[in-house]
Each structure stands twice: as structure tokens, then as C-alpha cells.
Enzyme design. Structure first.
Site, PDB file in Angstrom:
ATOM      1  N   ARG A 110      69.220  54.921  48.106  1.00  0.00           N
ATOM      2  CA  ARG A 110      68.122  55.224  49.710  1.00  0.00           C
ATOM      3  C   ARG A 110      69.161  55.399  50.466  1.00  0.00           C
ATOM      4  O   ARG A 110      69.673  56.703  51.421  1.00  0.00           O
ATOM      5  CB  ARG A 110      67.227  56.087  48.653  1.00  0.00           C
ATOM      6  CG  ARG A 110      66.484  56.925  50.094  1.00  0.00           C
ATOM      7  CD  ARG A 110      65.429  58.114  49.972  1.00  0.00           C
ATOM      8  NE  ARG A 110      64.901  57.239  48.642  1.00  0.00           N
ATOM      9  CZ  ARG A 110      64.882  57.901  47.717  1.00  0.00           C
ATOM     10  NH1 ARG A 110      65.443  58.550  47.257  1.00  0.00           N
ATOM     11  NH2 ARG A 110      63.972  57.957  46.983  1.00  0.00           N
ATOM     12  N   TYR A 111      69.020  54.408  51.213  1.00  0.00           N
ATOM     13  CA  TYR A 111      69.023  54.240  52.812  1.00  0.00           C
ATOM     14  C   TYR A 111      70.610  53.501  52.399  1.00  0.00           C
ATOM     15  O   TYR A 111      70.477  52.457  52.347  1.00  0.00           O
ATOM     16  CB  TYR A 111      67.910  53.266  53.431  1.00  0.00           C
ATOM     17  CG  TYR A 111      66.359  53.861  53.441  1.00  0.00           C
ATOM     18  CD1 TYR A 111      66.215  54.872  54.085  1.00  0.00           C
ATOM     19  CD2 TYR A 111      65.526  53.441  52.266  1.00  0.00           C
ATOM     20  CE1 TYR A 111      65.231  55.598  54.133  1.00  0.00           C
ATOM     21  CE2 TYR A 111      63.885  53.845  52.224  1.00  0.00           C
ATOM     22  CZ  TYR A 111      63.860  54.895  53.554  1.00  0.00           C
ATOM     23  OH  TYR A 111      62.987  56.191  53.068  1.00  0.00           O
ATOM     24  N   CYS A 140      53.612  45.891  34.466  1.00  0.00           N
ATOM     25  CA  CYS A 140      52.580  45.454  35.778  1.00  0.00           C
ATOM     26  C   CYS A 140      51.031  44.780  34.926  1.00  0.00           C
ATOM     27  O   CYS A 140      51.014  45.283  34.369  1.00  0.00           O
ATOM     28  CB  CYS A 140      52.152  46.816  36.318  1.00  0.00           C
ATOM     29  SG  CYS A 140      53.497  47.399  37.176  1.00  0.00           S
ATOM     30  N   ASP A 152      52.281  60.461  46.309  1.00  0.00           N
ATOM     31  CA  ASP A 152      53.342  61.584  46.338  1.00  0.00           C
ATOM     32  C   ASP A 152      53.255  62.129  44.698  1.00  0.00           C
ATOM     33  O   ASP A 152      51.537  62.662  44.492  1.00  0.00           O
ATOM     34  CB  ASP A 152      54.105  60.369  45.203  1.00  0.00           C
ATOM     35  CG  ASP A 152      54.854  59.533  46.296  1.00  0.00           C
ATOM     36  OD1 ASP A 152      55.091  60.095  47.121  1.00  0.00           O
ATOM     37  OD2 ASP A 152      55.116  58.558  45.795  1.00  0.00           O
ATOM     38  N   ASP A 205      56.798  60.055  51.748  1.00  0.00           N
ATOM     39  CA  ASP A 205      57.837  59.867  50.639  1.00  0.00           C
ATOM     40  C   ASP A 205      58.573  61.657  50.254  1.00  0.00           C
ATOM     41  O   ASP A 205      57.870  62.248  49.894  1.00  0.00           O
ATOM     42  CB  ASP A 205      57.452  59.021  49.311  1.00  0.00           C
ATOM     43  CG  ASP A 205      59.259  57.855  49.881  1.00  0.00           C
ATOM     44  OD1 ASP A 205      60.037  58.472  49.887  1.00  0.00           O
ATOM     45  OD2 ASP A 205      58.751  57.130  49.317  1.00  0.00           O
ATOM     46  N   ARG A 248      56.138  55.882  39.488  1.00  0.00           N
ATOM     47  CA  ARG A 248      56.932  55.482  38.950  1.00  0.00           C
ATOM     48  C   ARG A 248      56.069  55.323  37.422  1.00  0.00           C
ATOM     49  O   ARG A 248      56.913  55.076  36.512  1.00  0.00           O
ATOM     50  CB  ARG A 248      57.360  54.254  38.939  1.00  0.00           C
ATOM     51  CG  ARG A 248      58.901  54.192  40.336  1.00  0.00           C
ATOM     52  CD  ARG A 248      59.610  52.940  40.126  1.00  0.00           C
ATOM     53  NE  ARG A 248      59.944  53.439  41.806  1.00  0.00           N
ATOM     54  CZ  ARG A 248      59.585  52.357  42.581  1.00  0.00           C
ATOM     55  NH1 ARG A 248      58.980  51.154  42.299  1.00  0.00           N
ATOM     56  NH2 ARG A 248      59.420  52.723  43.579  1.00  0.00           N
ATOM     57  N   LYS A 269      60.779  58.046  53.078  1.00  0.00           N
ATOM     58  CA  LYS A 269      59.975  57.521  54.146  1.00  0.00           C
ATOM     59  C   LYS A 269      60.013  58.509  55.374  1.00  0.00           C
ATOM     60  O   LYS A 269      61.000  58.484  55.963  1.00  0.00           O
ATOM     61  CB  LYS A 269      59.011  56.514  53.978  1.00  0.00           C
ATOM     62  CG  LYS A 269      59.255  56.023  52.853  1.00  0.00           C
ATOM     63  CD  LYS A 269      58.834  54.541  52.847  1.00  0.00           C
ATOM     64  CE  LYS A 269      59.036  53.943  51.605  1.00  0.00           C
ATOM     65  NZ  LYS A 269      60.155  53.298  50.977  1.00  0.00           N
ATOM     66  N   CYS A 303      49.751  55.634  39.791  1.00  0.00           N
ATOM     67  CA  CYS A 303      51.353  55.411  40.180  1.00  0.00           C
ATOM     68  C   CYS A 303      53.081  56.173  40.139  1.00  0.00           C
ATOM     69  O   CYS A 303      53.242  57.379  38.935  1.00  0.00           O
ATOM     70  CB  CYS A 303      52.154  54.429  38.577  1.00  0.00           C
ATOM     71  SG  CYS A 303      53.661  53.462  39.046  1.00  0.00           S
ATOM     72  N   ARG A 329      69.730  49.019  52.522  1.00  0.00           N
ATOM     73  CA  ARG A 329      68.614  48.461  52.062  1.00  0.00           C
ATOM     74  C   ARG A 329      68.991  48.773  50.546  1.00  0.00           C
ATOM     75  O   ARG A 329      68.796  50.241  50.231  1.00  0.00           O
ATOM     76  CB  ARG A 329      67.399  48.300  52.058  1.00  0.00           C
ATOM     77  CG  ARG A 329      66.645  49.763  52.425  1.00  0.00           C
ATOM     78  CD  ARG A 329      65.934  49.132  54.581  1.00  0.00           C
ATOM     79  NE  ARG A 329      65.491  50.278  54.528  1.00  0.00           N
ATOM     80  CZ  ARG A 329      65.197  51.481  55.259  1.00  0.00           C
ATOM     81  NH1 ARG A 329      67.162  50.815  55.529  1.00  0.00           N
ATOM     82  NH2 ARG A 329      64.910  51.893  56.174  1.00  0.00           N
ATOM     83  N   CYS A 389      47.872  51.974  37.624  1.00  0.00           N
ATOM     84  CA  CYS A 389      47.318  52.101  38.997  1.00  0.00           C
ATOM     85  C   CYS A 389      47.856  54.280  38.162  1.00  0.00           C
ATOM     86  O   CYS A 389      48.385  54.087  38.170  1.00  0.00           O
ATOM     87  CB  CYS A 389      47.622  52.450  40.267  1.00  0.00           C
ATOM     88  SG  CYS A 389      48.110  50.460  40.934  1.00  0.00           S
TER      89      CYS A 389
HETATM   90  C1  LIG Z   1      60.810  52.630  49.946  1.00  0.00           C
HETATM   91  C2  LIG Z   1      62.229  51.932  50.300  1.00  0.00           C
HETATM   92  C3  LIG Z   1      62.574  50.678  50.593  1.00  0.00           C
HETATM   93  C4  LIG Z   1      62.176  49.999  51.984  1.00  0.00           C
HETATM   94  O1  LIG Z   1      62.006  50.181  52.883  1.00  0.00           O
HETATM   95  P1  LIG Z   1      61.403  50.557  54.027  1.00  0.00           P
HETATM   96  O2  LIG Z   1      60.552  51.470  54.716  1.00  0.00           O
HETATM   97  O3  LIG Z   1      62.772  49.401  54.803  1.00  0.00           O
HETATM   98  O4  LIG Z   1      59.959  49.445  54.119  1.00  0.00           O
HETATM   99  C5  LIG Z   1      64.249  51.301  49.805  1.00  0.00           C
HETATM  100  N1  LIG Z   1      64.663  51.729  49.770  1.00  0.00           N
HETATM  101  C6  LIG Z   1      64.266  52.480  48.598  1.00  0.00           C
HETATM  102  C7  LIG Z   1      64.273  53.693  47.972  1.00  0.00           C
HETATM  103  C8  LIG Z   1      62.325  52.937  48.882  1.00  0.00           C
HETATM  104  O5  LIG Z   1      61.335  53.913  48.633  1.00  0.00           O
HETATM  105  S1  SF4 Z   2      51.569  51.534  42.087  1.00  0.00           S
HETATM  106 FE1  SF4 Z   2      52.845  51.809  39.662  1.00  0.00          FE
HETATM  107  S2  SF4 Z   2      54.145  49.613  39.958  1.00  0.00           S
HETATM  108 FE2  SF4 Z   2      52.423  49.406  41.608  1.00  0.00          FE
HETATM  109  S3  SF4 Z   2      50.780  47.899  40.618  1.00  0.00           S
HETATM  110 FE3  SF4 Z   2      50.293  50.261  39.806  1.00  0.00          FE
HETATM  111  S4  SF4 Z   2      51.014  51.270  38.731  1.00  0.00           S
HETATM  112 FE4  SF4 Z   2      52.475  49.065  39.069  1.00  0.00          FE
END
Ligand SMILES: *Cc1c(COP(=O)(O)O)cnc(C)c1O
Ligand code: SF4
Length: 412
Positions: free
Chosen positions: A137-138, A150, A318, A355, A159, A362, A157, A141, A154
Site C-alpha cells: 500500500r505504501y 491465530c 474497521d 485505516d 482480516r 492509516k 478482526c 514497506r 478476535c
Molecule cells: C499498517 C500497515 C503498514 C505499516 O504501517 P506503519 O504506519 O508504518 O506502521 C504497512 N502496510 C500496510 C498494508 C498496513 O496496513
Molecule cells: S486481530 Fe485478527 S489477526 Fe490479529 S490476533 Fe486477532 S484474530 Fe488474529
């Protein structure tokens, strides 16, 4: 394994739930597992094998289960699986239907209620994925998804479309393709391993993955996102810490939401990671009736510092499908941030972020401290609400331009 993990067998941890005890450290205790041998209880594989995963187990252990929870648990396997380690289960107060630990891991029927603006992939990760399991995304990184498992799940979550595989996503990361993409993309200097939880891998598999990433010359910085120190502190063995310390600079972001999650076991596990030279940060999700309260949040961030963890982010929850009952307002989040900044150590104050829905990354959201600003003055207010004026300064040319000018002058 450390003896400290075996200490404190009683149920004393739940006797004093409330503001006065938020910052005290307690052991999770043994609860219903009193007869289990220490060696088993302290073995992370034993904890995983004995997770609570069915409604029948939950009913047996928690006669106080509500109708909403019972209905939620019976449907969980079609959406996001139910799993709770025995260790973490012991942090639930069975006498309290509104227990903040309970709300995070015990499914509720409200998870099946979906509002029009809720999504299965609220941060648009799948559409920012150049190869499966990588979110780019960025510019500099990437998020590297390692597994869909996991230690516990949660309920909010972000995801949950893929995590636990209850929804049939069938996540099969191909490490070779993920690593290959990073290797041929020199702009990537920072790799964040997450999932799912990367610390569920055994030491050998994790070491293999970290070695391959470390071997890429342009990867400067590695980090892991994990909730294992909170769900399964037994996994943080001295051997794991020894292995991880080969890969510095390596940072770890944990995920803790409430001061009661910071037990003596978690503090010991975090101490072992910190002793291995790993800087620790925490990510919290703002959750209704869990931590959407300035007093709870302040106790939590201060207790994190006592565990050698720097609060990093508070996430606005989210828009994950079925999470309305757990989402607190941005209004409340801003109120909490206002109650922290200036009122406690700067190191304890995280950044509150949303996000951006659909995939904008973010975005920090902050109470207003700049009241007005023009060409020659800035009007600010402090944490007490007092107002101050700062006279604006003149700007120089950006440094690189100034240097370029300097070189041209020298050459002339
Ligand atoms: C959160 C996230 C990061 C890391 O973001 P930082 O602000 O650098 O901690 C990198 N890629 C994705 C897709 C993210 O959701
Ligand atoms: S938020 Fe989602 S990925 Fe993170 S520990 Fe909980 S269930 Fe696992």
C-alpha cells in the site's frame, strides 16, 4: 521454561475487577485446569491443543453464557472460528456478562448483523496485493501475510475474511513469490510480517523466513505483528528470543486492548523479548465496552510502559462486517486522546488512526491543538485548555536546494 509462568495458581485475579486494580499485575491462574501438570500448562503446544473451539466446551466451562453468545458460538464456524487458549480464557470473568475480555473473544449473534457500509475487506487489502499474501500500500514497506491462524480469534478482526478460514477464503501464501516480489522491488525497505499470527510458526520455519528476508540487501527493517504475547505468552521461549535476535533491526508490535490482558505471564514474556533487544510497540483497537473509556485507556497505556512496551497505535475499529456492536465512535476516540496527551508520559500516548475504508492507509486523527494559523502567528491550546500564541518564523529554502545552490556556486 521460566518458573514465573507457573506461579500464582489461585483465582485471585478476578476478585478485584475495577479501576483500583486495573494497573495491578495478576497471574491468569489455572481456573478449571487446576489438575494439569505445570510442564503441560506452560507448553504452548499444550495450550493450542486444548483451546476452546466449540459451543459445547464453552457451555461446560461457562454456565453463564447468554443467549446472544450461545447463538453466536453456534454460528461462528461459518464466519470466524471460535478459539480461545485456556490461559486467555482464565482472564474472562464468568460472573460479568459485560467483561471486556469476554467481549473480545466470545462470539455474539450480532456478528451476523451487517450494515450497508460494512465490508469483508474493509481496508481494501486484496485490491492492493501484487502477489497473494502481500499488501503493498505504501511506497517503501509491505505487509507480508504469513498464515491464516491465530492462537485465539478476535471477534472484530479486520482480516476475518481469511483468518481461521471459516469463511472459505483458502489462504495459501506462497513465500517464494512473496519474497521474490520484495527482492525485485528495491523501494521496499521495511517488511511487516503479520497474518494471522507469525509467531504460531515453529522456530525453524520462522527462522527460515526471516533469513530469506534479511538476505535481501534493500530490506533494512523487519517487524512482526503478533498477539501471541497476550494470547499465548508460553510461546515466547528463551530459544525463540535467541533466534529472533539474529535479525536486528527487528521490532515487534503486539496487540493488547485492556489492562487485564497484561498479566504477570504477559509481562514476563514481553520482558524476554525486550531483553533480546527487540523494541516493542502496542496496537489497540478502540472497542465499545472494552476500552472506550479514558480511565481504562490511561491505565492500559501506563501498564504497557511497565511491560516495556511503547503504545504505538489506537485503531478506530474497521468497518468489518458484523462489528457494529463492538465499534466505539470517533468522538469517543478523540475524547480519549485528549485525556492522554499532557496528562501522562508522552511515551504512553499512541497515535489514533482510522485505516481509511477501501484502502487509503492509516490516517491520524487528533484533537485540535492548533486553533488558528496565518502567515505570522499560530494560536495553540495546551492540554489544560490554556491558549498560547507562537510568532511564525521565516522559511529557508529546502535544504537539498540550498546545497545544490552551494555546489553550483562553488563550481562557478
Ligand atoms: C499498517 C500497515 C503498514 C505499516 O504501517 P506503519 O504506519 O508504518 O506502521 C504497512 N502496510 C500496510 C498494508 C498496513 O496496513
Ligand atoms: S486481530 Fe485478527 S489477526 Fe490479529 S490476533 Fe486477532 S484474530 Fe488474529
Amino acid at each position: 521454561m521460566s518458573n514465573a509462568l507457573a506461579a500464582g495458581g489461585g483465582g485471585e485475579s478476578l476478585d478485584s475487577v475495577g479501576p483500583a486494580s486495573w494497573k495491578e499485575f495478576h497471574s491468569a491462574g489455572r481456573g478449571p485446569w487446576g489438575q494439569v501438570a505445570d510442564a503441560e500448562w506452560n507448553d504452548w503446544r499444550w495450550q493450542l491443543k486444548h483451546r476452546i473451539t466449540t459451543l459445547a466446551q464453552l457451555e461446560r466451562l461457562m454456565p453463564s453464557l447468554t443467549a446472544e453468545e450461545r447463538a453466536g458460538a453456534s454460528l461462528a464456524n461459518a464466519k470466524l472460528a471460535l478459539a480461545i487458549t485456556p490461559y486467555f480464557f482464565n482472564l474472562i470473568d464468568p460472573a460479568d456478562a459485560a467483561c471486556p475480555i469476554r467481549r473480545q473473544v466470545i462470539p455474539r449473534i450480532e456478528e451476523t448483523h451487517t450494515a450497508a457500509w460494512e465490508m469483508s475487506d474493509p481496508c481494501g487489502e486484496d485490491s492492493h496485493s501484487p502477489v497473494p499474501g502481500l499488501v503493498h500500500r505504501y511506497p517503501d514497506r509491505v505487509l507480508f501475510l504469513t498464515t491464516d491462524r491465530c492462537a485465539s480469534y478476535c471477534r472484530y478482526c479486520t482480516r476475518s475474511r481469511l483468518v481461521s478460514n471459516a469463511a472459505g477464503y483458502d489462504f495459501h501464501p506462497e513465500f517464494d513469490r512473496q519474497i521474490d516480489y520484495i527482492a525485485r522491488t528495491p523501494a521496499i525497505r521495511d517488511v511487516l510480517l503479520s497474518g494471522g499470527d507469525p509467531l504460531l510458526f515453529n522456530d525453524e520455519k520462522l527462522e527460515y523466513l526471516l533469513s530469506r528476508l534479511r538476505a535481501i540487501p534493500h530490506v533494512e527493517f523487519l517487524r512482526l505483528g503478533t498477539r501471541i504475547p497476550i494470547f499465548l505468552p508460553q510461546r515466547i521461549t528463551p530459544a525463540l528470543c535467541e533466534m529472533l535476535r539474529q535479525f536486528h533491526p527487528l521490532f515487534i508490535s503486539i496487540h493488547s486492548n485492556h489492562p487485564r490482558e497484561l498479566t504477570t505471564e504477559a509481562r514476563e514474556a514481553l520482558g524476554r523479548l525486550a531483553d533480546a533487544g527487540i523494541p516493542l510497540g502496542n496496537q489497540s483497537v478502540l472497542l465499545r465496552q472494552v476500552n472506550d473509556d479514558p480511565a481504562v485507556m490511561k491505565a492500559h497505556v501506563q501498564k504497557l510502559l511497565m511491560c516495556r512496551v511503547r503504545p504505538y497505535y489506537i485503531y478506530q475499529c474497521d468497518l468489518i462486517a458484523g462489528s457494529a456492536h463492538l465499534r466505539a465512535s470517533v468522538r469517543r476516540g478523540l475524547e480519549i486522546m485528549d485525556s492522554l496527551r499532557g496528562h501522562t508520559s508522552g511515551y504512553a500516548v499512541p497515535t489514533y488512526v482510522i485505516d481509511a475504508p477501501g484502502g487509503g492507509g492509516k490516517v491520524p486523527v487528533s484533537p485540535e491543538y492548533v486553533l488558528s494559523r496565518n502567515a505570522d502567528r499560530v494560536l495553540i491550546r495546551n492540554y489544560e485548555g490554556k491558549i498560547f500564541e507562537y510568532p511564525e518564523a521565516a522559511d529557508g529554502a529546502p535544504l537539498f536546494k540550498a546545497l545544490k545552490g552551494f555546489e553550483e556556486h562553488e563550481l562557478a
